[in-house]
Design a protein around this motif. Sequence first.
Motif: not given
Length: 321
Positions: A161-166, A169-172, A180-190, A232-237
């Motif tokens: 539960a809570g794995e929002i990083g996956h 948000v950007r399919p493909g 997966q491809r396009g996970c949130l953490e691939r675009f919005a992590s530090a 990207a972060l806003a889309d995930g949130l």
Amino acid sequence: MKHVIALDVGGTGMKAALVGADGELLHQARRPTGRERGPDAVVEGILGFAAELRAHGVRAHGEPASAAGVAVPGIVDEAEGVAAYAANLGWRDVPLRALLAERLGGVPVALGHDVRTGGLAEGRLGAGRGADRFLFVPLGTGIAGAIGIDGKVEAGAHGFAGEIGHIVVRPGGAECPCGQRGCLERFASASAVSRAWAEASGDPDADAADCAQAVASGDERAVRVWQEAVDALADGLVTALTLLDPRTVIIGGGLAEAGETLFTPLREAVRRRVTFQKLPSLVPATLGDTAGCLGAGLLAWDLLKTTDPSVGTTDPSEVTT
């Protein structure tokens, strides 16, 4: 003085504390995790550190710790007390709760996931204090999350539960280690912002903090990199708040240190995306790197309250740090 042992185990370092019933940090210590010595040595290091804390408690407070709480990364079976998997520590199916209980003379031991444990502390003692429902999202090397409901953090049926990083948000988009491809953490992590800014700036040593500074100075390249991460972060949130309806969203981790350079555009990006959803308060975390230890202490005290009737039931809103 009654107290508990709290341990926060990270990939490179361990933080530990003795925590009183009122949440006071009675003693704090740090040391390297020593993962370069292998997973067995890491486990032995944790056990030895806990034993040293127990001995310190006896010397300083006249009695051993009444319980212990430990937060670890990776996949954690909290119900069984097993550290199931951690890639950065190299371990699988470590019965850490049982090992710690044995080393500490049979006291109750609680095992928790590092992000959920930090979220527990932020929810009860930090930025989410008083909120009945919150979402804690630290933006670091990756992105994870903790779902807080009525003073507790939800682990889920299988501990995920809570794995929002996956959330995709950007399919493909960019391939993620999760498969997966396009996970949130691939675009919005530090780390994602660091990679993008190093490429855009032409400086291989540039990182997310450098990007934030460049944004503040008006560098157009940095603004583009930063805004892509914010979007990207806003889309995930928004996906998360649609499902969870939190009253408060707490953002922590390295990117949150950018302050309003992050929070001003992020609040606006989330506001633009919501339709029927109720906007939550979107705030920075306040406990910093003490959150894991404080949360581990809370786990220990919670466990003790269920096993020792003589322990009072302190209202989390009355706990101070």
